[in-house]
Structure formats: structure tokens, C-alpha cells
Design a protein around this motif. Sequence first.
Motif, short mmCIF file in Angstrom:
data_model
loop_
_atom_site.label_atom_id
_atom_site.label_comp_id
_atom_site.label_asym_id
_atom_site.label_seq_id
_atom_site.Cartn_x
_atom_site.Cartn_y
_atom_site.Cartn_z
N ALA A 39 60.00 19.40 102.18
CA ALA A 39 60.73 18.61 101.19
C ALA A 39 62.20 19.00 101.20
O ALA A 39 62.57 20.06 101.72
N PRO A 40 63.06 18.15 100.61
CA PRO A 40 64.47 18.52 100.50
C PRO A 40 64.69 19.64 99.49
O PRO A 40 63.89 19.81 98.56
N LEU A 41 65.77 20.38 99.68
CA LEU A 41 66.12 21.50 98.79
C LEU A 41 67.03 21.01 97.67
O LEU A 41 68.00 20.30 97.91
N VAL A 42 66.71 21.42 96.44
CA VAL A 42 67.63 21.19 95.31
C VAL A 42 67.93 22.55 94.68
O VAL A 42 67.00 23.27 94.27
N TYR A 43 69.21 22.90 94.62
CA TYR A 43 69.62 24.20 94.08
C TYR A 43 70.00 24.03 92.61
O TYR A 43 70.80 23.17 92.27
N LEU A 44 69.42 24.89 91.77
CA LEU A 44 69.61 24.75 90.32
C LEU A 44 70.48 25.87 89.73
O LEU A 44 70.55 26.02 88.50
N GLY A 45 71.13 26.65 90.59
CA GLY A 45 71.98 27.74 90.07
C GLY A 45 71.17 28.70 89.23
O GLY A 45 70.04 29.05 89.58
N ASP A 46 71.74 29.13 88.08
CA ASP A 46 70.99 30.08 87.24
C ASP A 46 69.95 29.40 86.35
O ASP A 46 69.28 30.06 85.56
N GLY A 47 69.81 28.09 86.50
CA GLY A 47 68.65 27.40 85.92
C GLY A 47 68.57 27.33 84.41
O GLY A 47 67.48 27.49 83.84
N ASP A 48 69.70 27.08 83.72
CA ASP A 48 69.58 26.89 82.27
C ASP A 48 68.88 25.55 82.01
O ASP A 48 68.77 24.70 82.91
N PRO A 49 68.34 25.35 80.79
CA PRO A 49 67.49 24.17 80.54
C PRO A 49 68.16 22.84 80.91
O PRO A 49 67.49 21.93 81.41
N GLN A 50 69.45 22.70 80.70
CA GLN A 50 70.13 21.44 80.97
C GLN A 50 70.08 21.06 82.45
O GLN A 50 70.05 19.88 82.81
N THR A 51 70.04 22.09 83.31
CA THR A 51 70.04 21.85 84.76
C THR A 51 68.88 20.97 85.21
O THR A 51 69.02 20.14 86.10
N TYR A 52 67.69 21.19 84.58
CA TYR A 52 66.50 20.43 85.00
C TYR A 52 66.63 18.97 84.56
O TYR A 52 66.13 18.06 85.21
N VAL A 53 67.32 18.78 83.43
CA VAL A 53 67.56 17.42 82.93
C VAL A 53 68.55 16.72 83.86
O VAL A 53 68.32 15.60 84.33
N ASP A 54 69.66 17.41 84.17
CA ASP A 54 70.70 16.82 85.02
C ASP A 54 70.17 16.47 86.41
O ASP A 54 70.67 15.54 87.05
N ASN A 55 69.20 17.25 86.91
CA ASN A 55 68.70 17.06 88.28
C ASN A 55 67.35 16.36 88.34
O ASN A 55 66.68 16.38 89.38
N ARG A 56 66.96 15.74 87.23
CA ARG A 56 65.60 15.18 87.14
C ARG A 56 65.27 14.24 88.31
O ARG A 56 64.21 14.35 88.93
N ASP A 57 66.19 13.35 88.64
CA ASP A 57 65.91 12.38 89.72
C ASP A 57 65.75 13.07 91.07
O ASP A 57 64.91 12.68 91.88
N LYS A 58 66.56 14.09 91.28
CA LYS A 58 66.50 14.78 92.59
C LYS A 58 65.30 15.72 92.71
O LYS A 58 64.81 15.97 93.80
N LEU A 59 64.85 16.26 91.56
CA LEU A 59 63.80 17.29 91.62
C LEU A 59 62.43 16.74 91.99
O LEU A 59 61.61 17.44 92.57
N ARG A 60 62.18 15.47 91.64
CA ARG A 60 60.86 14.91 91.95
C ARG A 60 60.63 14.94 93.46
O ARG A 60 61.42 14.41 94.23
N GLY A 61 59.59 15.65 93.90
CA GLY A 61 59.27 15.74 95.32
C GLY A 61 60.13 16.71 96.10
O GLY A 61 60.08 16.74 97.32
N ALA A 62 60.94 17.53 95.40
CA ALA A 62 61.84 18.47 96.09
C ALA A 62 61.35 19.90 95.96
O ALA A 62 60.45 20.21 95.17
#
Length: 458
Positions: free
Chosen positions: A105-128
Motif C-alpha cells: 500500500a502507499p505510505l502516509v506519514y502522520l508526524g507525531d500523530g496528534d488527533p487532528q492529523t488522522y482527521v486531516d489525512n482521512r481520505d489518504k489513510l484509507r487503504g494506506a
Amino acid sequence: MDPKILARIDRQIIGDLYLSRTGADFVEQLVDGYGARFGGSDEERAAAEFIRERFASIGVTKAYKEGFECFGWTRQPVSLTVTAPVEAKVDCIALPFCPPGSVEAPLVYLGDGDPQTYVDNRDKLRGAIAMVSTATPRFFHRTMHRGEKLGRALEAGAVGFIWMRGEPGGLPETGSARFNRACEVPAISVSYETGHQLLRWARSGQVRLRIESECVVAPTTSYNVIGEITGAKQPDEIIIVGGHYDGHDISESANDNGAGTAVTVESARALAPHAADIGRTIRFVAFAQEEMGLIGADEYVKAHKDENIVFMLNLDGAGRGTRGTLALQNWSEATAFFRDMLRELYEGHIAVGDTPGLYSDMYPFAAAGFPAATYSSSEPVSGGAPRGYGHTYWDSLDKLNPRALQMDSILVARTILRLATMDQVPLVRKQPADLGARLEQMGLTEVLRYELRKVPGQ
Ligand SMILES: [Zn+2]
């Protein structure tokens, strides 16, 4: 207790422990004889018998083991392959409870992963495949454990998880992906440097990764080990003191938690000769399977929930240094009591506060309503990672300071002596829902949900 008797026992405890090498020798025998004592392994079971024999040899009233069944995990080959924009194999280690299987799968980097990061990257995270750093988030009000970051990434649809070390030169960090269950997706760990290599490749195009794992999740048997001094006056009132003896399979796990196991055994050794003067029952417990999700402590509480446990003192991280912290687990009304007692016992600084935590063996006790606290200590250091060498290859014996083991053993033995002999212990059992409400206030009940754990009282 008669103050004269207390003073006499105090002097003997200090004399016994202050110049003794037995604590340091014990950790050496533990790590050289039984390796990592990884949860559910033959080494862990052999270490359990070694600790039981040690308890028996120091003259406690009873030394015994309590077995239980749970899930175990065995490290097998795992690989991380870059398939685009370059082709390369890079170093990684599996996180415990990484299942067998393969994912690309493609890589998605979330940095230090605070809660907002998962919201901001929601579209990219599916299947990544999500990669998150071990670092404490800079723009969030509390620390976030590996389990929460993984849970949030999975909830957003990630199909693989990479735990990237947050500090240069800090080695890949291990730690179980889930609590007592197989992780839903392959979960691995890389160093800071490997993570940054992946990020450099990402500048010339979408990085695609393949994770292949042959790791095994299977049922196993582990043992909590108990050394008991049966109370001379109120044997049904029980004080539990101890820490986990299991470690992570990639290291000696000397600091986390060989040291705390040594403090447990040493304080038992110092108190055992005084059994006739000790009113309450003290159970010194070496817990199994902490690193795999507090399983040993959880099983202990299940088996003993109807007993009168008046206090539980957890020793994960004890014996490591001269700066101590005692964290009560939702008993803020007892902070003054412990602050005064520790000030009298120890001229160095011990910080006492009330901060419930989710990640060590005091938690199952506090969650069942038993008064609980966790004690740990460290040397003053500047910089470095929050865990130090813990959870890496180099959590080894050479970092232990025998003096710190002696000092903490004295402190723990004297604290427990007071709790076991005072007229009335000023701590009352609560309802599980009380801790549940406190965790809700702290924003931690959603963390439990991300980690697939129960909220106390629900
Ligand atoms: Zn630990």
C-alpha cells in the motif's frame, strides 16, 4: 505499631539493604539466566520458577505461582520492501501481536500523530500504510501512547502501521500493538533514520511499501509469582506490592523491568524476618505478561477481586535512579498522607501526585476500585527519549545503578512496613465507575476505546 519497634525494624531494613549487592546480583541472574523473559515464552516460565525459588529462600510465609492462559506471540521474519518510487529493502522489526500476512500500500506519514492529523489525512489513510512517530505531539495537551496512535490510524482505514522512532540514534522501539489480541494489520517499527529515508524517497513520488510478516499469535500459559508474608493480626487485609518481570524479546529488559522485580524481591527479603511484627498480609508479586497488555495483573485482579486488597503499589520503573515519582491512581485525597510519609522516609525528592495512568500493572487494580499507585525513579537526564533505552535492543544490565536499587528497595520496604502495621490505612475502595468518570474528565475513555479496551464501570 510501637514506634520503638518500628525504629528497630527500620534500622535492620536499612542495614540489610544499604550495603548489599543481592539486588544487583538478582537482576544479573535474571537477565543472564532467562534472557528477555518474553511473555508466554519458555524463558518467562523458567524465570517464574527462579523468582519463586528466590522468594522461598528468603523465608517468606508462602512462595507460589498462579498460572493463566492468554494469547502469546512469537517473533518470526518480517520484511519491509519499498516498491516505488525506488526498489529497496529497509530494516524494520515487528511489533508484538503483529499478525502473519502481507500488505502492499502507499505510505502516509502522520508526524507525531496528534488527533487532528488522522482527521486531516482521512481520505489518504484509507487503504494506506500509516507511519507515526513515537514523539509526544507538540500541539496536544497530553502524551499519546503507541496503542492510541495505532487505534486512530486503523479507525481511519489504514491497512498497515509503522512506528517510527522520534529521536535520532534512538533505535527502533518495540511495544505490543494490541492488548492480549492479534493486531488487525501488520505493525512494525523502524528507526528515525530509516523513517527519514522513506520520507526522502517520498519527495520524488508516492512511496509504496510491502510489509510481509511470518509472526505467530497463539494461546500460551504464563505465571504470576507471589511471595507472601501472612499478616500476624489482620491477615485478610492485603497489601500488594510488585512489578512485572516479563520483558521485550529484543533486549535484556534489565531496566524495564528487571530493576523493579529486584526491588520487589529485595523489599520482601528485608521484611520477611519481621513477619511476627507485621499485622497485615503483604503479597510481593512479580507479574507476568505486562508488556503484552497488563495481562498478568488483569488475571490477578480477576482471581482476587473479592479479597480485601487495601493498597496496591506498582514497581514498574523502580530502582533506576535517585529521583522518584509516586503517582496515585484516582486517590487525590491520599496525596498529603503519602507526601508526609515519604518526606519522613527519604531526604531526596520524591514527587507525589494523583495521575491515573493506563499503561502499567496498577491499572487493572485501580479499574477494579482498589486503591493503587505506581512508583518509578530515574536519574536526572537532559534530552533523550521519554523511554530512555526501554523497549529497544539496549535495555541492558550495564545501565543499572546498584545504588539506586538499594535506595529504592529501602524506600519501598519501609513504606510497605508502615502501611502493613499502621492502625488504619487511610484509603478506601471505590467503584470502577469512579475511575471511569475521572478518565472521561481527562479525555482518556476515548483512548481506551481506540485501544479496544473496556472503560471501568461500563
Ligand atoms: Zn515496564
